[in-house]
Motif scaffolding. Sequence first.
Motif, short mmCIF file in Angstrom:
data_model
loop_
_atom_site.label_atom_id
_atom_site.label_comp_id
_atom_site.label_asym_id
_atom_site.label_seq_id
_atom_site.Cartn_x
_atom_site.Cartn_y
_atom_site.Cartn_z
N ALA A 462 0.82 -1.21 -0.10
CA ALA A 462 0.05 -0.03 0.12
C ALA A 462 0.91 1.23 -0.03
O ALA A 462 0.43 2.26 -0.58
CB ALA A 462 -1.14 0.21 1.19
N TYR A 469 -5.23 1.46 -3.25
CA TYR A 469 -5.99 1.13 -1.94
C TYR A 469 -6.79 2.21 -1.39
O TYR A 469 -7.57 2.15 -0.71
CB TYR A 469 -5.08 0.47 -0.98
CG TYR A 469 -4.42 -0.75 -1.11
CD1 TYR A 469 -5.02 -1.75 -0.82
CD2 TYR A 469 -3.07 -0.73 -1.74
CE1 TYR A 469 -4.45 -2.80 -1.33
CE2 TYR A 469 -2.46 -2.04 -1.96
CZ TYR A 469 -3.41 -2.92 -1.68
OH TYR A 469 -2.65 -4.54 -2.18
N ASN A 691 -8.88 -7.77 -6.35
CA ASN A 691 -7.75 -7.07 -6.08
C ASN A 691 -7.17 -6.30 -7.32
O ASN A 691 -6.74 -5.14 -7.21
CB ASN A 691 -6.33 -7.94 -5.62
CG ASN A 691 -6.95 -8.55 -4.18
OD1 ASN A 691 -7.46 -9.65 -4.24
ND2 ASN A 691 -6.44 -8.21 -3.00
N SER A 694 -9.26 -3.28 -7.82
CA SER A 694 -9.60 -2.48 -6.67
C SER A 694 -8.98 -1.06 -6.93
O SER A 694 -9.85 -0.32 -6.03
CB SER A 694 -9.16 -3.15 -5.45
OG SER A 694 -7.49 -2.85 -5.45
N THR A 725 -7.91 -6.52 1.20
CA THR A 725 -8.29 -6.14 -0.07
C THR A 725 -8.99 -4.68 -0.17
O THR A 725 -8.62 -3.74 -0.94
CB THR A 725 -9.32 -7.01 -1.09
OG1 THR A 725 -8.87 -8.23 -1.21
CG2 THR A 725 -9.71 -6.35 -2.50
N MET A 727 -8.77 -2.57 2.50
CA MET A 727 -7.80 -2.00 3.12
C MET A 727 -8.74 -1.01 3.99
O MET A 727 -9.44 -1.30 4.87
CB MET A 727 -6.57 -1.06 2.24
CG MET A 727 -5.63 -0.75 3.05
SD MET A 727 -4.47 -2.02 3.89
CE MET A 727 -3.69 -2.66 2.10
#
Length: 881
Positions: A462, A469, A691, A694, A725, A727
């Motif tokens: 991240a 994210y 993911n 995302s 995923t 976050m």
Amino acid sequence: MKRMQISLALLVLPALILSACSFRTGKTSPATQASPSTIVPAGQTPAAPSSPGGIETLPDGGARLSTNDGLILTLDAAGQVTALTLNGVAQPITPSLPLVIRDLTDANAPDAPNLLANPGFEDGDAGWSPMLVKGVTLEVASDAAHAGTNALALRGENGSAGAVISDPVPVAPGKRYRVSGHFQVEFGYVNFAGPPTIWQDTLYRGSQTPTGLYLQWLDAAGQPLEASPQLAAPLHWNAQDWHKVTREVTAPPKAASVQVIAGARPVEGAVWIDDLAFVESPEADQPLAGALEIAADRVIQRGEVAGLQVSVSYRPYGDHIAVTTTVTDPSGGPRALDVGWGLPLTAEGWTWWDGLRESRPVIAGLDFARAVSADITGYLPISLYPYAALENGQASLSLAIPLDSPRYVLLHYDGESGRYEGRAHLGISPRATKLNDSADFTLLLYQSDPAWGLRAAAEKHAAIGPDWYDTPGEAGDFTDFAQDHFSASGKGGQTLRAYNEANVYAAQYTVFELNAKIADKDAPRPTYAQALEYIQSQSGSENIQQATFSASVVCDSAGEAHLKSVNVYPWAARYWSSIWIANVDPDVAGGYGQALLNKLGDLFTETAQAGLTINGVEIDNFISVTTVDLCPEHIAAADLPLTYDPNTYQPGVHVASAAWEYLVQLRALLDAQPEPYRGISVNFWGLNIPNLLSPFIDGFAGEGKVATAGASNWTPPILDYRRATAMTRLRMFSIQEPDLTRSQVETAAHEAIFYATQVGRGPHAANWSSELEDILAWANTQSKPLAALGWQPIPYASTDQPDVWVERYGTQAFAVHNWGDAPLDFTLTIDLSAIGQSAEGLLATESISGENVSITIASDGSIQISGRLEPGRTAVYWLGK
């Protein structure tokens, strides 16, 4: 204005969602120390989140690449990895070339000797024995055959099952083999329902037995190595014409022979099976060799492998090294390739992390991966998480993929070869005219804190790509969330106006599937041909799913329109309905993707002119059927690199890559609207694929059971994965389970608090009392403040009880949950220095009970809080001064 009360029972799950933005105030991102990154074109990595790393030219023509946090990778002049240093400590490396290519282009050709006797049943049933006969007849028949005269026929009705097993075939442990077979279904499809959590994952590890091929490995004494056969290759739904299923496997240690099992579950009539094969896999890894080219900001190696032009670019940043591989076929032919870049690291005794809490010691000779399949029609292994962690207690090394556009990559450690690798499944096709006969992928190599395993890998990921994210926008607080089919007038307009006046977040419902109601539920179950004929007949319909069907439906490996399922569904309980898989790339001429964008654009314009606001777009069943599309027109439209079909090794476009292209244009459409910021929310069942998409998602919803058998979307490992995923973004869940008890609902509510997930009762959760909905409403008051702070991958806290887990939100809140079966006394220890807190004047409150709690200050400056939890219960400790 009085708040409008919206019953969660009216929301078809991801309808609940939404706007992660609405709870964003005060949220702490795991990447707060990183500078912003951007979503960039395929094959490129984002701008460095910190200062560039270093490149040193060595006297022998090699290069030493370094990050600012102690990762050093050394290459010699021929491109071999010769040294790896982590935090000043040299690691055990066996010098070798890191880039290998395995050309699978001809893997579908029947060249290798077939080790099965009588694979096409031309000699009757010789070499085969009945294994399962449940309501079926098994016979060698001549009414259908893939080749030759005969095929095995299993005839039965819905609920029946049958299987045959081969005589044992000798194998060598550690050797690769390929098992395959051809299936044709008289009814057009087989009936095996299940969500992506089954088709992508547990199908290969659980007790489900769909139509397909299985393997029973035997030891030298002829005894099974496992109690149950291993599913090798399932048949997913339709096979009106002959379909081939394939799986490559590695013979396990102690295996001396194998038996191939072919089984089927007919819907009605016959399932024919023919031309089975079990062959050695001859394709070998071929390394790239070539001199290094050293530039100011990167090191490049070029060469030729298997007729391909190959380049590998190494670019060091302050906290990672990006390794980008590009392959080009100058011949312009179709290719199926496994391209791997890896470190020749001796890691026996290290620890491999499968999840946020699950780990295994590395043992020589075994392969370590947390794999799921990228394709529900076969096994195309990719990693569940987009990052991997391998650590030895003093250092942790991660391989990861960037989330700047989808690639289908397995991150694993091969204990047989001693290689820590990312292996991409790439395809090249002359039909993909935009891609210039090329494909590429990027790996990220970085260090993280070994004490926190995969959690530390997640936090660093991240920090490298914060925009993967976190999404922009501050939409303010909403009183509730709803999704519907809105309009500027009529009933849809009235509903939207009511939501606007009540400050309810209103999301326009969409779906990435092509649906059609076929017949009354009392009619006989429709065949594949009937379902296809009906939806094709609707080409002039105002329903864009049906009108764009022929242009948009995915082509499977046999060229058939790819069916997801035929059933009587709760949301259309009076009809037989069919659901088909769609390619939503807006570049597909006359396709569903562009038609849906056009419809949304008109809707936003019309509602704005009517003085109404749609706050965002909801995508239901978000990539819930993940597969490779082989339609030539869809391949021609692709802007992102291809992959390949795991059954026939034909290059094709993955539906997630098509979805990326749609989401790029959807985000642009929403950003073109006047303020406020418009969100994108999804109902996601799939694994790994969410993911890859995302960066576009503001809110992640889910649905399913929570308490009984079939709760595959609400298990601790899956909840961990979905939390990681999302976050810091919003998580929501709709319980679609009837007849729950108060105890079951209370437990689900406490689990939802632990994961800061908004939870509600879905429309298929019948026979609940109103007081049970009140429990969920109470849980949401507890989880909303946690979601506002943002989930943090590393808790910097632990308990002394293995069954009492802990999660951290922001720097203020710590949730603990008892996953055990008995009450537990525990001590929670929090490392204050790691979260920038001091013990001086610190107070703690447990929010569920509302009680102040005492703090014990340890000699190292950490604090301890003691408590007791009943099974299935959560406590939340808030720190403040």
